[in-house]
Design a protein around this motif. Structure first.
Motif, PDB file in Angstrom:
ATOM      1  N   GLU A 252      22.503  -1.797  16.263  1.00 45.52           N
ATOM      2  CA  GLU A 252      22.109  -3.239  17.037  1.00 45.52           C
ATOM      3  C   GLU A 252      21.277  -4.006  16.096  1.00 45.52           C
ATOM      4  OE1 GLU A 252      23.260  -3.731  19.866  1.00 45.52           O
ATOM      5  OE2 GLU A 252      24.144  -1.866  20.122  1.00 45.52           O
ATOM      6  N   GLY A 253      21.180  -3.553  14.736  1.00 43.01           N
ATOM      7  CA  GLY A 253      20.617  -4.105  13.761  1.00 43.01           C
ATOM      8  C   GLY A 253      19.261  -3.454  13.547  1.00 43.01           C
ATOM      9  N   ALA A 254      18.373  -3.942  12.454  1.00 36.88           N
ATOM     10  CA  ALA A 254      17.152  -3.252  12.245  1.00 36.88           C
ATOM     11  C   ALA A 254      16.120  -3.968  12.987  1.00 36.88           C
ATOM     12  CB  ALA A 254      16.906  -3.321  10.800  1.00 36.88           C
ATOM     13  N   LEU A 255      15.080  -3.094  13.318  1.00 35.43           N
ATOM     14  CA  LEU A 255      13.959  -3.679  13.909  1.00 35.43           C
ATOM     15  C   LEU A 255      12.850  -4.215  12.638  1.00 35.43           C
ATOM     16  CD1 LEU A 255      13.451  -0.910  16.628  1.00 35.43           C
ATOM     17  CD2 LEU A 255      13.986  -3.402  17.166  1.00 35.43           C
ATOM     18  N   THR A 256      12.227  -5.236  12.911  1.00 34.08           N
ATOM     19  CA  THR A 256      11.417  -5.664  11.643  1.00 34.08           C
ATOM     20  C   THR A 256       9.946  -4.948  11.864  1.00 34.08           C
ATOM     21  OG1 THR A 256      10.796  -7.903  12.870  1.00 34.08           O
ATOM     22  CG2 THR A 256      12.636  -7.703  11.316  1.00 34.08           C
ATOM     23  N   TRP A 257       9.596  -4.795  10.714  1.00 32.51           N
ATOM     24  CA  TRP A 257       8.286  -4.073  10.476  1.00 32.51           C
ATOM     25  C   TRP A 257       7.568  -4.687   9.277  1.00 32.51           C
ATOM     26  CZ3 TRP A 257       6.373   0.149  13.178  1.00 32.51           C
ATOM     27  CH2 TRP A 257       7.366   0.954  13.978  1.00 32.51           C
ATOM     28  N   ARG A 258       6.107  -4.474   9.229  1.00 28.27           N
ATOM     29  CA  ARG A 258       5.362  -4.697   8.062  1.00 28.27           C
ATOM     30  C   ARG A 258       4.873  -3.432   7.312  1.00 28.27           C
ATOM     31  NH1 ARG A 258       5.369  -9.608   6.250  1.00 28.27           N
ATOM     32  NH2 ARG A 258       3.213  -9.603   5.723  1.00 28.27           N
ATOM     33  N   THR A 259       5.004  -3.448   6.179  1.00 24.89           N
ATOM     34  CA  THR A 259       4.619  -2.481   5.392  1.00 24.89           C
ATOM     35  C   THR A 259       3.281  -2.875   4.701  1.00 24.89           C
ATOM     36  OG1 THR A 259       5.237  -0.650   3.983  1.00 24.89           O
ATOM     37  CG2 THR A 259       5.919  -2.938   3.215  1.00 24.89           C
ATOM     38  N   LEU A 260       2.590  -1.929   4.044  1.00 17.58           N
ATOM     39  CA  LEU A 260       1.324  -2.106   3.249  1.00 17.58           C
ATOM     40  C   LEU A 260       1.444  -1.749   1.760  1.00 17.58           C
ATOM     41  CD1 LEU A 260      -1.196  -1.214   5.845  1.00 17.58           C
ATOM     42  CD2 LEU A 260      -0.560  -3.638   5.164  1.00 17.58           C
ATOM     43  N   ASP A 261       1.030  -2.386   0.904  1.00 23.61           N
ATOM     44  CA  ASP A 261       0.999  -1.879  -0.800  1.00 23.61           C
ATOM     45  C   ASP A 261      -0.552  -1.537  -0.685  1.00 23.61           C
ATOM     46  OD1 ASP A 261       3.786  -2.099  -1.142  1.00 23.61           O
ATOM     47  OD2 ASP A 261       3.363  -4.233  -1.547  1.00 23.61           O
ATOM     48  N   PHE A 262      -0.895  -0.288  -1.406  1.00 19.97           N
ATOM     49  CA  PHE A 262      -2.268  -0.123  -1.371  1.00 19.97           C
ATOM     50  C   PHE A 262      -2.464   0.250  -3.017  1.00 19.97           C
ATOM     51  CE2 PHE A 262      -1.239   2.044   2.686  1.00 19.97           C
ATOM     52  CZ  PHE A 262      -2.145   1.297   3.421  1.00 19.97           C
ATOM     53  N   GLU A 263      -3.392  -0.739  -3.337  1.00 15.78           N
ATOM     54  CA  GLU A 263      -3.928  -0.436  -4.944  1.00 15.78           C
ATOM     55  C   GLU A 263      -5.178   0.172  -4.967  1.00 15.78           C
ATOM     56  OE1 GLU A 263      -3.257  -4.670  -6.837  1.00 15.78           O
ATOM     57  OE2 GLU A 263      -5.111  -4.059  -7.131  1.00 15.78           O
ATOM     58  N   GLU A 264      -5.082   1.425  -5.419  1.00 13.48           N
ATOM     59  CA  GLU A 264      -6.405   2.193  -5.468  1.00 13.48           C
ATOM     60  C   GLU A 264      -7.205   2.519  -6.824  1.00 13.48           C
ATOM     61  OE1 GLU A 264      -5.730   6.492  -3.681  1.00 13.48           O
ATOM     62  OE2 GLU A 264      -7.268   6.949  -5.493  1.00 13.48           O
ATOM     63  N   GLU A 265      -8.531   2.191  -6.935  1.00 14.76           N
ATOM     64  CA  GLU A 265      -9.280   2.219  -8.091  1.00 14.76           C
ATOM     65  C   GLU A 265     -10.347   3.086  -8.043  1.00 14.76           C
ATOM     66  OE1 GLU A 265     -10.567  -1.315 -10.991  1.00 14.76           O
ATOM     67  OE2 GLU A 265      -9.413  -2.064  -9.061  1.00 14.76           O
ATOM     68  N   VAL A 266     -10.579   3.890  -8.959  1.00 15.49           N
ATOM     69  CA  VAL A 266     -11.900   4.619  -9.292  1.00 15.49           C
ATOM     70  C   VAL A 266     -12.870   3.865  -9.989  1.00 15.49           C
ATOM     71  CG1 VAL A 266     -13.035   6.721  -9.762  1.00 15.49           C
ATOM     72  CG2 VAL A 266     -10.745   6.747  -8.893  1.00 15.49           C
ATOM     73  N   LEU A 267     -13.898   3.238  -9.749  1.00 18.78           N
ATOM     74  CA  LEU A 267     -14.774   2.638 -10.256  1.00 18.78           C
ATOM     75  C   LEU A 267     -16.118   3.316 -10.700  1.00 18.78           C
ATOM     76  CD1 LEU A 267     -14.733  -0.804  -7.802  1.00 18.78           C
ATOM     77  CD2 LEU A 267     -13.542  -0.183 -10.190  1.00 18.78           C
ATOM     78  N   PRO A 268     -16.699   2.924 -11.980  1.00 17.01           N
ATOM     79  CA  PRO A 268     -17.907   3.614 -12.570  1.00 17.01           C
ATOM     80  C   PRO A 268     -19.108   3.258 -11.740  1.00 17.01           C
ATOM     81  CG  PRO A 268     -17.096   2.341 -14.064  1.00 17.01           C
ATOM     82  CD  PRO A 268     -15.940   1.884 -12.860  1.00 17.01           C
ATOM     83  N   VAL A 269     -19.167   2.771 -10.486  1.00 18.08           N
ATOM     84  CA  VAL A 269     -20.275   2.433  -9.954  1.00 18.08           C
ATOM     85  C   VAL A 269     -20.563   3.489  -8.596  1.00 18.08           C
ATOM     86  CG1 VAL A 269     -20.327   0.068 -10.600  1.00 18.08           C
ATOM     87  CG2 VAL A 269     -19.210   0.740  -8.435  1.00 18.08           C
ATOM     88  N   GLY A 270     -21.986   3.644  -8.306  1.00 21.74           N
ATOM     89  CA  GLY A 270     -22.107   4.386  -6.968  1.00 21.74           C
ATOM     90  C   GLY A 270     -21.859   3.878  -5.834  1.00 21.74           C
TER      91      GLY A 270
END
Ligand code: FAD
Ligand code: UDP
Length: 395
Positions: A252-270
């Motif tokens: 019957e056709g595709a149902l529409t979805w949102r997806t997410l992109d995640f940008e992960e970073e390890v930072l040198p701060v506490g």
């Protein structure tokens, strides 16, 4: 195959069904998942260089007012006393979210009492002229008036959905409380907390039963696999928690979805932002929010010189993307009805969970729905009282 029941998908819905059927009904259950890990979107793992627990598919906060669900989940994990609070950056200034008296007074540079704030918002919502709101745009104006809507909701919602707010269902915004007190808790539920040993430990305990076998990296639609749609449907009862449109080959056709992109970073701060989640309300920042995972577990002994952050970007899902949020436009709702009819005709297969029902379900809702499916449909079937027919994808 040696199983009384096949469960497709090892998210909270699938694993709850499997655990109850194994423990309460004494069935042998095979759970398959196409991913390399169990747990569906609630899966988490330690970031390898810091040990900080990262929720791989977006931050997951557990909360419920359902006593049955709360009692059930506590069989498998302890919870920390974590209470979720969110802040939002608008115009270079940080405000508490959801909108509460603190947000209102900071935004209007005022010291309104609860009643004065209510009167002000009512005046700013007057453009509706008492008419019932028909879409997200109008619902938001009714709830908080136009100035607050334009500052905190309109552009964030545009980034999150890229859909005209006039075409979005009101429920999207009704999820957020509006409070005329300084209470800035994100959720209203009676019980809240994070699994003390992490989500994956909780999910593993749910699957840890001698009658449950889990097969990972097994796609239900891959005919070369020992457990697949072709080999199982009609032979063994199935609970399917994958996308309902995929099951029927998108007929019957595709149902529409949102997806997410995640940008992960390890930072040198506490400490990067001093709080678990900072939303970015304005259109000139391309991401919707930044998560800083260490703050979900202040009780843990994490390194004090490094931190893990994750920026979240939202876009329309293509066929190869993970479907995250149902968009649920008028056209989607019409398609869903035809898929529900098809599901009713699919004997021996029950459809459940977020993807199987095309519904945004929080974890506690997915667990509650799985418990109901066991009580109302699976248990009577396995007691020999009735055939296994889905009451529709809602069942
Ligand atoms: P899922 O967890 O999606 O599990 C479905 C499983 O089926 C997946 O593992 C998938 O790999 C598998 N599958 C699909 N197709 C196939 C196939 N063909 N063959 C084999 N396996 C297949 N809830 C909260 O309560 N609090 C939160 O803070 C929260 N935050 C969220 C944030 C994001 C970004 C998202 C997307 C959801 C969030 N949720 C949250 C909702 C929560 O993730 C869901 O309630 C929960 O995942 C529902 O479980 P489920 O079993 O229905 O689906
Ligand atoms: N929302 C917003 N501004 C915010 C937070 C939320 O406009 O700062 C709107 C947005 O449309 C979002 C909806 O409220 O999709 C629900 O927000 P919630 O935080 O519950 O979404 P989730 O965590 O599920 O992404």
């Amino acid at each position: 195959m040696n199983a009384d029941l096949v469960v497709v998908g090892s998210g909270f819905f699938g694993l709850t069904v499997a655990e109850r059927c194994a423990e309460e009904l004494g069935l042998d259950v095979v759970v398959i998942d196409r991913r390399h890990h169990i747990g569906g979107n609630a899966y988490s793992e330690p970031e390898p260089t810091t040990g900080i627990e990262v929720h791989r598919y977006g931050a997951h906060l557990f909360h419920t007012s359902n006593e049955r669900v709360w009692e059930y989940v506590n069989r498998f994990t302890d919870f920390t006393p974590y209470v979720h609070r969110v802040y939002t950056n608008h115009g270079g200034e940080v405000f508490p979210m959801p909108i509460n008296l603190g947000t209102i007074n900071q935004f209007f540079r005022a010291a309104h009492s609860p009643q004065q704030a209510r009167d002000l918002v009512a005046e700013q919502a007057a453009e509706l002229g008492g008419r019932e709101p028909a879409n997200l745009d109008e619902k938001a104006v009714q709830l908080i008036g136009r100035p607050l809507y334009e500052a905190f909701i309109r552009e964030y919602t545009a980034k999150q959905w890229q859909t005209d707010p006039k075409d979005l269902p009101m429920e999207v915004i009704s999820r957020l409380p509006v409070r005329y007190t300084y209470d800035n808790r994100y959720f209203n539920d009676t019980h809240e907390g994070l699994p003390a040993q992490g989500y994956t430990a909780w999910l593993e305990r749910l699957a840890d039963h001698p009658r449950i076998t889990v097969q990972l990296e097994t796609d239900f639609f891959d005919a070369s696999q020992p457990v697949s749609k072709g080999s199982v449907v009609g032979q063994v009862p199935v609970v399917y928690t994958g996308p309902v449109d995929r099951y029927f080959d998108y007929a019957e056709g595709a149902l529409t979805w949102r997806t997410l992109d995640f940008e992960e970073e390890v930072l040198p701060v506490g400490d990067f932002q001093g709080t678990p989640v900072m939303n970015y309300a304005d259109a000139d920042v391309p991401y919707t929010r930044i998560h800083e995972f260490r703050h979900f577990h202040p009780e843990r002994d994490y390194p004090t010189d490094r931190t893990v952050i994750m920026r979240e970007f939202s876009r329309f899902a293509q066929a190869s993307d993970e479907p995250y949020y149902p968009v649920n436009t008028e056209a989607d709702r019409a398609r869903l009805l035809t898929y529900r009819d098809a599901a009713r005709g699919e004997r021996g297969v029950l459809f459940g969970g977020r993807l199987g029902t095309y519904k945004y379900l929080d974890m506690h809702m997915a667990i509650a729905a799985a418990l109901s499916m066991v009580d109302n449909t699976l248990a009577p079937h396995f007691r020999g009282e009735r055939a296994l027919v889905s009451g529709g994808v809602d069942a």
